[in-house]
Design a protein around this motif. Structure first.
Motif: not given
Lengths: 232, 124
Positions: A79, A83, A227, A231-232, B34, B37, B40-41, B44-45, B52, B56
């Motif tokens: 990612t 970018i 994501p 991530l999901m 950035i 991003t 987002t990470v 997600s935790r 969630n 996202a």
């Protein structure tokens, strides 16, 4: 500007197509055509997002299980790489518009290098999966090594069904995106060649602009894929 | 229409300098992307249940909007370009939305059919 001087100005640029009256008209037409193409690309990927949504709505447990097979660090790295490449692509348009030739060549090259970095990371991800039997559809046969890497809570329960379908969708969506990256690399090679000849400047930068727009769309799609899968 | 340069349309002039994005806008957009991003990470935790994925997708949409407005220059472009692009986006959202509304309707039937098959297999 009167008609004769306009024709004289047009004659000065070897890149004006016969069916346009001015460079400005050529630029506007190219831009509209490009945006229509990008709209069709959104609809093209849209079908795959529908497949993802339907499958996820019906089998949320499969997604929660399978995303442990994907390394979020690799996804986050890619990612960031994309970018950065979007930034260099957008900046290359600026350089072309201002006629800064050396800066333009450097930024086009940087975009090409970053896009190949993306595919190198993707290659490591794909080969790790394929070497461990994580295929699409009925061919999904994960190795013991792959299963042992899962969190203990997941290993204790029986695995959900239809994992092969998850990986069909994963390989289809990231693969189609990867093909777009590959095409983008070809386009940047072409731009580098033309920029080397000094084709681009304030009067003519349509190709740099058009390829950058396409590249940003490829980045935009990855922004959603990251994501949704990792991530999901 | 004989001449392209009508008095009402001064913008349509070959000798008008193109609108180049200033470095601050380019770098600012890149930095925001950035940063989002990272958000987002990190988010997600957290365990937010069904939110969630909503969060996202919200962040991803914000990032996509930044890319479109600044990197893709849509903010400064003729409005018709935005109509084309956002129009396509609306249809994608409609497509996904309506199919998802519909797909869960068949789940009870599918489960019943599957149970019937399993019962049949057990009886044999």
């Amino acid at each position: 500007m009167s008609a004769p001087t306009q024709r004289a100005a047009a004659a000065a640029s070897p890149f004006l197509q016969v069916h346009f009256r001015s460079m400005r008209e050529q630029l506007d037409t190219a831009k509209l055509g490009l945006w229509l193409f990008l709209a069709s690309e959104l609809l093209f990927f849209g079908g795959l997002f529908v497949a993802y949504s339907v499958f996820r709505a019906n089998h949320p447990d499969t997604f929660l299980y399978a995303h442990h097979f994907l390394d979020w660090r690799m996804g986050a790295l890619n990612t960031s790489v994309l970018i950065a490449s979007s930034l260099t692509a957008a900046w290359s348009v600026r350089s072309a518009q201002l006629g800064r030739q050396a800066e333009l060549r450097l930024l086009l090259l940087a975009t090409l290098v970053l896009s190949s970095m993306f595919l190198v990371v993707k290659y490591f991800e794909y080969s790790h999966k394929l070497h461990n039997g994580v295929f699409w559809g009925a061919a999904y046969q994960p190795s013991q090594e792959m299963l042992a890497a899962l969190p203990a809570a997941l290993r204790a329960a029986p695995p959900p069904t239809n994992l092969g379908t998850f990986f069909s969708i994963y390989f289809l969506m990231t693969g189609l995106h990867g093909i777009h990256v590959l095409i983008g690399m070809g386009l940047y090679l072409w731009l580098i060649r033309r920029a080397g000849r000094g084709d681009f400047g304030p009067g003519y930068y349509v190709p740099v602009d058009a390829v950058a727009l396409y590249w940003h769309l490829v980045d935009m799609i990855w922004i959603f894929l990251f994501p949704l899968f990792y991530l999901m | 229409m004989t001449d392209h340069a009508t008095p009402g349309a001064p913008a349509h002039d070959d000798h008008q300098a193109p609108h180049a994005l200033p470095p601050a806008v380019l770098l600012g957009t890149g930095a925001a992307l950035i940063a989002l991003t990272v958000v987002t990470v990190v988010s997600s935790r957290l365990d937010l249940g069904p939110f969630n994925i909503v969060l996202a997708l919200g962040i991803a949409s914000l990032k996509a909007a930044l890319v479109a407005m600044f990197f893709m220059h849509l903010k400064y472009e003729h409005r018709f370009q935005a109509v084309v692009f956002v129009g396509a986006l609306v249809f994608v959202v409609l497509f996904v939305g309506f199919v998802v509304f519909d797909t869960t309707q068949y789940q009870p039937d599918l489960r019943a059919a599957l149970q019937a098959l399993q019962a049949q297999a057990a009886a044999q």
